[in-house]
Design a protein around this motif. Structure first.
Motif, short mmCIF file in Angstrom:
data_model
loop_
_atom_site.label_atom_id
_atom_site.label_comp_id
_atom_site.label_asym_id
_atom_site.label_seq_id
_atom_site.Cartn_x
_atom_site.Cartn_y
_atom_site.Cartn_z
N ARG A 92 0.69 -1.27 -0.03
CA ARG A 92 -0.01 -0.08 0.17
C ARG A 92 0.72 1.26 0.13
N TYR A 93 2.11 0.99 0.30
CA TYR A 93 3.14 2.32 0.19
C TYR A 93 3.72 2.39 -1.02
N PRO A 94 3.94 3.63 -1.76
CA PRO A 94 4.70 3.75 -3.05
C PRO A 94 6.39 3.06 -2.90
N ARG A 95 6.63 2.83 -4.10
CA ARG A 95 8.13 2.59 -4.15
C ARG A 95 8.78 4.01 -3.80
N ILE A 96 10.12 3.87 -3.77
CA ILE A 96 10.97 5.29 -3.97
C ILE A 96 12.36 5.05 -4.91
N PHE A 97 12.20 6.28 -5.36
CA PHE A 97 13.43 6.33 -6.44
C PHE A 97 14.37 7.61 -6.06
N ALA A 98 15.33 7.23 -5.44
CA ALA A 98 16.54 8.25 -5.17
C ALA A 98 17.61 8.47 -6.23
N SER A 99 17.93 9.47 -6.55
CA SER A 99 18.92 9.70 -7.42
C SER A 99 20.11 10.73 -6.85
N GLU A 100 21.49 10.64 -7.37
CA GLU A 100 22.37 11.75 -6.85
C GLU A 100 23.12 12.21 -7.73
N LEU A 101 23.57 13.34 -7.85
CA LEU A 101 24.38 13.86 -8.66
C LEU A 101 25.99 13.35 -8.26
N ARG A 102 26.57 12.99 -9.43
CA ARG A 102 27.87 12.71 -9.36
C ARG A 102 28.92 13.84 -9.31
N VAL A 103 28.87 14.44 -8.38
CA VAL A 103 29.46 15.91 -8.11
C VAL A 103 30.90 15.92 -8.58
N LYS A 104 31.74 14.91 -8.30
CA LYS A 104 33.06 14.74 -8.65
C LYS A 104 33.46 14.90 -10.19
N ASP A 105 32.40 14.30 -10.89
CA ASP A 105 32.56 14.15 -12.35
C ASP A 105 32.21 15.58 -13.03
N LEU A 106 31.85 16.55 -12.22
CA LEU A 106 31.77 17.85 -13.02
C LEU A 106 33.02 18.76 -13.12
N SER A 107 32.72 19.88 -13.81
CA SER A 107 33.79 20.85 -13.86
C SER A 107 34.20 21.32 -12.58
N VAL A 108 35.53 21.76 -12.34
CA VAL A 108 36.15 22.54 -11.21
C VAL A 108 35.34 23.70 -10.78
N LYS A 109 34.77 24.41 -11.66
CA LYS A 109 34.22 25.53 -11.51
C LYS A 109 32.63 25.22 -10.58
N THR A 110 32.11 24.20 -11.35
CA THR A 110 30.72 23.61 -10.78
C THR A 110 30.78 23.07 -9.68
N ARG A 111 31.83 22.14 -9.48
CA ARG A 111 32.00 21.59 -7.95
C ARG A 111 32.29 22.76 -7.05
N ASN A 112 33.07 23.76 -7.31
CA ASN A 112 33.20 24.84 -6.33
C ASN A 112 31.96 25.30 -6.07
N ILE A 113 31.25 25.68 -6.84
CA ILE A 113 29.95 26.27 -6.52
C ILE A 113 28.97 25.29 -5.52
N ILE A 114 28.96 24.03 -5.81
CA ILE A 114 28.09 23.32 -5.01
C ILE A 114 28.89 23.02 -3.70
N HIS A 115 30.04 23.05 -3.60
CA HIS A 115 30.83 22.83 -2.33
C HIS A 115 30.60 24.18 -1.45
N LYS A 116 30.67 25.43 -2.15
CA LYS A 116 30.37 26.62 -1.49
C LYS A 116 29.16 26.37 -0.49
N TYR A 117 28.06 25.54 -0.93
CA TYR A 117 26.87 25.62 -0.02
C TYR A 117 27.16 24.35 0.84
N THR A 118 27.32 23.37 0.20
CA THR A 118 27.13 21.93 1.01
C THR A 118 28.28 21.71 1.86
N ASP A 119 29.59 22.51 1.87
CA ASP A 119 30.60 22.20 2.53
C ASP A 119 30.17 22.58 4.23
N ALA A 120 29.19 23.47 4.27
CA ALA A 120 28.68 24.13 5.59
C ALA A 120 28.16 22.94 6.53
#
Length: 294
Positions: A92-120
């Motif tokens: 009676r419950y829904p399945r769950i589909f969970a995805s994640e971005l492979r941040v390490k595979d992105l450009s240095v510029k994009t990784r830096n922007i993401i880490h600017k927020y998530t490193d906190a």
């Protein structure tokens, strides 16, 4: 307790996605359903950032605690994503589909922007939650995990990864829920019939890979609306238009070994289960500019 958590997710999701109530109201008006409770939720989906302390390995702890079981892994090379699906403790419950971005595979510029927020975030935030406290879990699933981004950072992410841009603003809010089309009445219980109903009612469908995405075995058919563009307030009260969430639809056909079962005896275990990477790859694009036109 799981009911309360899922109800909390759906309540806020409906508030943020006008198409949810609009589709349900259209189904009521058409006489497809007599009340909302008749709709089976095939699955819900989350998007996450694959960085230390976060990502699927963090989020999944909540649902594993409530009896979900981790199943198949999927990789999306072009979109730089990994994903898994989770089977519920009861049908009676829904399945769950969970995805994640492979941040390490992105450009240095994009990784830096993401880490600017998530490193906190210095430790896995789920590890300190009392997972038996429904209010605490409910609040966590609707809390911003990092600061609201600037418009400039959002647009920079958008240029390389539309998925990254969506997550940096929307955090881990519910990305979509899914109506099980095969459990609707005759005349609406195939993907083709239900899509026809949706388009008759002016709902815009995702056309990436065709309006109906079909698994190679022909047993899983999926469609989705296109996310509505909404005005969002960024850091420093700057505003810009972004894609919100959307609604998905799934038809799971009966497996060949059960094809002779009477219709009234068919339940979830007799139908095609799991997901299909090729279908999901195109469903992701429901929030992409190529579909929203933004």
């Amino acid at each position: 307790m799981l009911d309360e958590i899922l109800d909390g997710l759906m309540r806020r999701y409906k508030q943020r996605v006008p198409d949810v109530s609009a589709i349900i109201n259209a189904m009521l008006k058409e006489g497809i359903i007599d009340n909302q409770a008749e709709i089976e939720n095939d699955h819900i989906a989350f998007r996450t950032m694959g960085v230390e302390h976060l990502g699927v390995q963090s989020l999944e702890k909540i649902f594993l605690h409530y009896g979900y079981q981790k199943r198949d892994y999927y990789h999306f090379q072009e979109k730089k994503l990994d994903a898994w699906w989770y089977a519920p403790p009861q049908d009676r419950y829904p399945r769950i589909f969970a995805s994640e971005l492979r941040v390490k595979d992105l450009s240095v510029k994009t990784r830096n922007i993401i880490h600017k927020y998530t490193d906190a975030i210095k430790a896995d935030p789920v590890s300190v939650l009392d997972l038996d406290d429904v209010k605490v879990v409910d609040n966590y699933l609707h809390s911003g995990l990092w600061q609201t981004p600037t418009v400039e950072d959002y647009k920079s992410l958008l240029a390389e990864s539309e998925y990254a841009a969506w997550v940096i603003f929307n955090h881990y809010y519910l990305n979509h829920f899914t109506i099980s089309v095969h459990n609707l009445p005759e005349g609406y219980n195939t993907m083709e019939q239900f899509d026809e109903f949706l388009e008759k009612n002016q709902f815009k469908l995702n056309t990436a890979g065709g309006k109906i995405k079909i698994s190679p075995d022909g047993k899983l058919l999926q469609s989705s609306t296109v996310a509505k563009v909404m005005e969002a307030t960024f850091a420093d009260d700057k505003k810009a238009e972004i894609a919100g969430s959307y609604v998905e639809f799934a038809e799971r056909k009966v497996l060949d070994e059960f094809k002779d079962l009477p219709k009234d005896q068919i339940c979830r275990k007799h139908r095609r289960d799991g997901f299909e990477a090729g279908n999901a790859d195109k469903i992701f694009e429901s929030t992409y500019r190529s579909q929203t036109g933004s």
